[in-house]
Structures are given as C-alpha cells and as structure tokens.
Design a protein around this motif. Structure first.
Motif, mmCIF file in Angstrom:
data_model
loop_
_atom_site.group_PDB
_atom_site.id
_atom_site.type_symbol
_atom_site.label_atom_id
_atom_site.label_comp_id
_atom_site.label_asym_id
_atom_site.label_seq_id
_atom_site.Cartn_x
_atom_site.Cartn_y
_atom_site.Cartn_z
ATOM 1 N N TYR A 1 14.789 -13.737 -0.107
ATOM 2 C CA TYR A 1 14.384 -12.447 0.470
ATOM 3 C C TYR A 1 15.585 -11.511 0.604
ATOM 4 O O TYR A 1 15.454 -10.295 0.440
ATOM 5 N N LEU B 1 14.683 -7.578 0.818
ATOM 6 C CA LEU B 1 13.562 -7.506 1.760
ATOM 7 C C LEU B 1 13.984 -7.788 3.197
ATOM 8 O O LEU B 1 13.471 -7.183 4.128
ATOM 9 N N ILE C 1 6.620 -9.808 5.969
ATOM 10 C CA ILE C 1 6.803 -10.132 4.554
ATOM 11 C C ILE C 1 5.903 -11.291 4.152
ATOM 12 O O ILE C 1 5.230 -11.246 3.113
ATOM 13 N N LYS D 1 2.827 -11.274 1.514
ATOM 14 C CA LYS D 1 2.865 -12.231 0.400
ATOM 15 C C LYS D 1 1.581 -13.050 0.359
ATOM 16 O O LYS D 1 1.018 -13.297 -0.720
ATOM 17 N N ILE E 1 6.011 -5.601 -2.186
ATOM 18 C CA ILE E 1 6.481 -5.721 -0.802
ATOM 19 C C ILE E 1 7.747 -4.891 -0.607
ATOM 20 O O ILE E 1 7.911 -4.210 0.413
ATOM 21 N N LYS E 2 8.636 -4.941 -1.590
ATOM 22 C CA LYS E 2 9.868 -4.159 -1.484
ATOM 23 C C LYS E 2 9.544 -2.671 -1.432
ATOM 24 O O LYS E 2 10.152 -1.918 -0.666
ATOM 25 N N THR F 1 8.416 -1.907 2.070
ATOM 26 C CA THR F 1 9.523 -1.887 3.033
ATOM 27 C C THR F 1 10.433 -0.689 2.826
ATOM 28 O O THR F 1 11.134 -0.263 3.745
#
Length: 287
Positions: A41, A46, A72, A76, A85-86, A89
């Motif tokens: 991560y 992340l 996270i 996921k 996800i990135k 964020t």
C-alpha cells in the motif's frame, strides 16, 4: 499512561514521538494485515507511514491510520482496483466511481450481493465524512481492567473514566499499547437515564480486584461488524443505523455486547470533527 479528566482540553503535540507511534509490525497485527500488505500500500501511494526513521528505515504508524487502512480494505473488498482506490484517495469523485461499480455488480452473480450492499450503503449516506464502510473482522482476546457504574445520563459517561484511571494508577497498572478503551451497555433496550455501563481498558498485567475495579480476560470475538465514526458522539446514531442495517441485510444477527472503542477524542484532539470512535458489534450468521 497519564490519566486526565475527559473534559479537560489539551494542546495537541506539534511533534510526533516514537512513543506515540506504532512499529509497522504492531500496526499490522492489530489491523489483521501483513507487513507485506502495508509495504504494498505504501508503494502504491495509498497509505504512507506517519514517520520513517532515516537511520534504520523503521516505519511507524499512528493508531488513527487504522481508519485509512479500513477504508482501503473496504474499497478493495468491493472490487475496486488499486488504481481506482488511488484515484479516490487522490480526490476523484468517489460517488461517481461508486455508481459505476454498482452497475457492474448488478450484472454480476448473486454471490456479489454483499459487495453491492456496501456500495449502496456508501451511496445512501450523505455524511460521507462521518461514516466508513462496515467490515467484518475478528477482535482478539484481551486482558482488561473494568469498572461498572450506573450513570444518570449519557452525558456522565466520560466522568467515569478519570475515577477508573486514578484507581488503575494506584494499583500500578500499565495500559496496553496500542491503548484499547471501550464501553459496554449492560442492559437491553435504550434508555435516556439510569444507564448501567461497564468501562474497560486493556492492560499488560492483571492485578488483584478491588471494590472499584475488576480484572478479567475477555474472549476473542470471531466475527464483529465494525464501523469507524468520525466526529461528535452526538451523531453516533448515524453510524449505528448504518452498521445495524448492514447486519440485517447481510444475514447476520447480534450475539454479544456492543462495544464503543474510543481512539481519539476530547483528551487528544481539539476539534470534534477529529474525534474517532469504532463501533464493534459481535455477530454470527443467522441460523
């Protein structure tokens, strides 16, 4: 641990010290992930450590970063890729991506229903800054010092803790690291007054029981529906509504006392919006 009155305000620390941080191994253990996962991560941008020792490369995390890790892992579990996800964020429209994922899930097999529910919960809530997704996790066995009290109202809840802290200090108790302080409500139903509670603090060693406090080992909870609540305790009902809805819609039933775990609050954060509480509800699949 320094015991203080819960209503006493303190200036936040400007510098992070090693004592206030968790080594990567401990942070991984309490959040039930591997060190390899945390490294991954970090590489993906992340979840970065709060502090890296330049001399030895050791990585340290703040306990509150469990909230970021929780988020996270939840995203996921919904089926989002690391790239998606990135992007979330980094500020891309989360609601837009969630709606897209909802449509994908609707085309999937019925086995993906649980993930769809998490997305719908996310989309249904307006207070995105307060709620995190609900996840099921194990709560490990823990040795605790406890104190039972009957309080006149919920406003008196945190008046109990300084009294308990003074008795623990007198007995020479050492609080576990990371600290784990939580409250049980011992009677069924909801009442505005005359409330029986039990406050618990994880300790490294159990002492002899006294008139004020007792010591015991609390068994592992195999499955608990958990949600982080960010903000004032006055709005906890929003998070309770979300986690109870999750339990009902995913075929679970409550099988133990609900815990409110206090991570950050008035004792170490100036602003209410920075307070962090985790609601932990023991559950089992409905028979």
């Amino acid at each position: 641990m320094k015991y203080m009155h819960m209503n006493e305000r303190h200036e936040p620390f400007e510098e992070k010290t090693e004592a206030a941080l968790l080594r990567i191994g401990m942070f991984a253990n309490i959040n039930r992930v591997t060190i390899k996962t945390l490294r991954y991560y970090e590489e993906q941008g992340l979840l970065k450590p709060a502090f890296v020792d330049r001399e030895n490369g050791y990585r340290y995390y703040e306990a509150g970063q469990g909230y970021e890790l929780h988020r996270i892992r939840a995203l996921k579990n919904m089926g989002f890729s690391m790239e998606e996800i990135k992007r979330i964020t980094e500020g891309e429209d989360e609601k837009k991506l969630l709606n897209k994922k909802k449509q994908e899930i609707l085309r999937e097999l019925a086995a993906l229903t649980a993930k769809l529910t998490e997305v719908e919960t996310y989309l249904a809530e307006e207070e995105m800054n307060i709620l995190s997704p609900v996840i099921i996790k194990k709560i490990p066995e823990v040795s605790v010092c406890t104190m039972k009290r009957r309080i006149a109202s919920y406003d008196m809840l945190f008046d109990v803790m300084p009294e308990m802290g003074e008795e623990m200090e007198r007995l020479g108790c050492i609080c576990a690291v990371p600290e784990y302080c939580f409250t049980y409500y011992l009677e069924p139903g909801y009442g505005e007054e005359d409330i029986l509670i039990e406050t618990c603090e994880a300790v490294t060693e159990m002492k002899e029981n006294t008139e004020k406090v007792k010591f015991r080992v609390m068994d592992e909870v195999p499955e608990a529906a958990c949600i982080y609540h960010r903000g004032s305790y006055d709005s906890l009902s929003i998070s309770y509504e979300a986690v109870l809805k999750f339990i009902e819609e995913n075929g679970y039933e409550i099988c133990g006392y609900i815990r409110e775990s206090y991570i950050d609050g008035i004792w170490n954060r100036e602003k209410e919006e920075d307070w962090l509480t985790e609601i932990q509800i023991p559950v089992q699949k409905c028979k």
